[in-house]
Design a protein around this motif. Sequence first.
Motif, short mmCIF file in Angstrom:
data_model
loop_
_atom_site.label_atom_id
_atom_site.label_comp_id
_atom_site.label_asym_id
_atom_site.label_seq_id
_atom_site.Cartn_x
_atom_site.Cartn_y
_atom_site.Cartn_z
N LEU A 368 -26.95 4.37 -25.08
CA LEU A 368 -27.82 4.11 -23.92
C LEU A 368 -29.15 4.58 -24.09
O LEU A 368 -30.01 3.70 -23.43
CB LEU A 368 -27.13 5.23 -22.86
N TYR A 369 -29.34 5.62 -24.54
CA TYR A 369 -30.89 5.99 -25.10
C TYR A 369 -31.32 4.92 -25.91
O TYR A 369 -32.63 4.71 -25.54
CB TYR A 369 -30.70 7.37 -25.93
N LYS A 370 -31.12 4.31 -26.82
CA LYS A 370 -31.67 3.33 -27.65
C LYS A 370 -31.72 1.90 -27.07
O LYS A 370 -32.67 1.37 -27.05
CB LYS A 370 -30.82 3.32 -28.89
N ALA A 371 -30.81 1.70 -26.07
CA ALA A 371 -30.82 0.39 -25.43
C ALA A 371 -31.84 0.66 -24.24
O ALA A 371 -32.71 -0.60 -24.29
CB ALA A 371 -29.54 0.27 -24.72
N GLU A 432 -23.56 -1.28 -20.60
CA GLU A 432 -24.44 -2.23 -20.58
C GLU A 432 -25.25 -2.67 -18.82
O GLU A 432 -26.07 -2.78 -18.87
CB GLU A 432 -23.95 -3.76 -20.91
N ALA A 433 -24.06 -2.68 -17.81
CA ALA A 433 -24.61 -2.72 -16.87
C ALA A 433 -25.47 -1.36 -16.03
O ALA A 433 -26.48 -1.79 -15.63
CB ALA A 433 -23.53 -2.59 -15.72
N ALA A 434 -25.30 -0.27 -16.56
CA ALA A 434 -26.22 0.88 -16.22
C ALA A 434 -27.59 0.38 -16.90
O ALA A 434 -28.41 0.59 -16.09
CB ALA A 434 -25.38 1.95 -16.82
N VAL A 435 -27.54 0.03 -17.92
CA VAL A 435 -28.96 -0.45 -18.57
C VAL A 435 -29.66 -1.26 -17.91
O VAL A 435 -30.76 -1.31 -17.21
CB VAL A 435 -28.83 -0.74 -20.16
N ALA A 436 -28.89 -2.27 -17.65
CA ALA A 436 -29.54 -3.65 -16.83
C ALA A 436 -29.98 -3.10 -15.33
O ALA A 436 -30.97 -3.61 -15.03
CB ALA A 436 -28.35 -4.75 -16.78
N LYS A 437 -29.14 -2.20 -14.96
CA LYS A 437 -29.70 -1.67 -13.49
C LYS A 437 -31.03 -0.91 -13.48
O LYS A 437 -31.83 -1.34 -12.95
CB LYS A 437 -28.39 -0.84 -12.96
#
Length: 445
Positions: A368-371, A432-437
């Motif tokens: 998550l951190y890197k994304a 992935e959805a969390a990053v997109a949000k």
Amino acid sequence: MRLTRYFLPVLKENPADAQIVSHRFMLRAGMIKQQAAGIYSWLPLGLRVLRRIEAIVNEEQERAGHIPLLMPTLQPADLWRESGRYGDYGEEMLRIKDRQGRDLLYGPTNEEMITDIFRAHVTSYKDLPLTLYHIQWKFRDEMRPRFGVMRGREFLMKDGYNFDIDRAAALHAYNRHMVSYLRSYERMGLTAIPMRAASGPIGGDNTHEFLVLAATGESEVFFDSAVTELKLGARDVDYDDRTQVAKICEEFTTLYARTDETHDAALFDAIPEERRKVARGIEVGQIFYFGTKYSDSMGATVVTPDGSKAPVEMGSHGIGVSRLLGAIIEASHDDKGIIWPEGVTPFPVGIVNLKQGDAGTDAACEGLYKALAAKGLEALYDDRDERAGAKFATMDLIGLPWRITVGPRGLANGVVEVTSRRTGVSEEMTAEAAVAKIVAIYEGV
Ligand code: P5A
């Protein structure tokens, strides 16, 4: 930023000397440390917010066509003797002698110095209009420094100065500042109401203060409640269009809104009773038009189109950059801590690892951190070996608007949890959805 490598000296106890909530939370969240009455060190978390506020101010000033420069904090007393303010300014001015015995002072404001720069370099109306500004530390030896950064002695101010050929052009500069300030405050998540005010030691008879309503505010204010509904929003502003800019100012200054210094009981009583409000406010900025007060006394003249010489028309405009941290917290917090608006938050999102050392949660948090970093968002990753409760308490106190929580149970179902600090509402979704949000939230900020 990984919390284990950061410097975030959070305090568990409520500091005894902090009377208002913003001061308390700034100390507890490890944002500032007092070094002397009204003088603070800015610790890393506080500095990050300060820099965010500066960035917004810079962007909006440059958008309005104003030019940054940087003047020193120390000023020669002689400039102030020219304007006549060296004597007038009184005890609030910190006076210093250098080893040669020359009188210096730590600048409480820069009207004299900017007028000196102008007169050294500008001689013709052809170089006008010109507005110069900087963001620089000021010192005012306040009688009662208090409430943390709210009334400091050393504090950070954005101060801008306009130079114009005539009164109409100078009033347009005044209006440009009003609109650019409204936009700046809105981007910081604040409603700041322009109120007719008194000019004090700066001078002139045309001035507005910008006030954020808060019970702990130092100013008493009187206003028509309809004024709190006004929003500049995302409308397009052409800062060269005098009519458009003046119309916006009219929209924001026609309803009754005054500080106690200019309050007019008869006008106030004419407002429908249910809209008549008396409250307290924090002054986060003030704009002044003072014409030729400094250019006259300091000989800042320009050659006009008809070949004659005239003193340049001026105004000055200030935003309390360091005070704004306090004002934003007063306006946006709950009993657990700060709730930063997205525009000024020190980190866009926090990542909480519920089981540090677990291969699965560690890897998911790293991912998550890197994304997020790849999308230009620096998360604050709580990678300490701590209980979940302690991690949540720290996140709530420091007030990041969004939190992603990663635990073994969620991961087994392929989800993490995204929580809004403001509403407390949590949603489960894939990483992935969390990053997109989070990316989508910050796209417009
Ligand atoms: C305008 C810019 C001026 O000094 N000269 C240059 C004009 N205006 S002012 O209203 O006096 O200050 C501008 C803003 O600075 C903040 N401020 C303070 N912040 C923290 N601590 C203080 N002691 C302090 N004094 C002023 C306020 O936000 C003010 O509106």
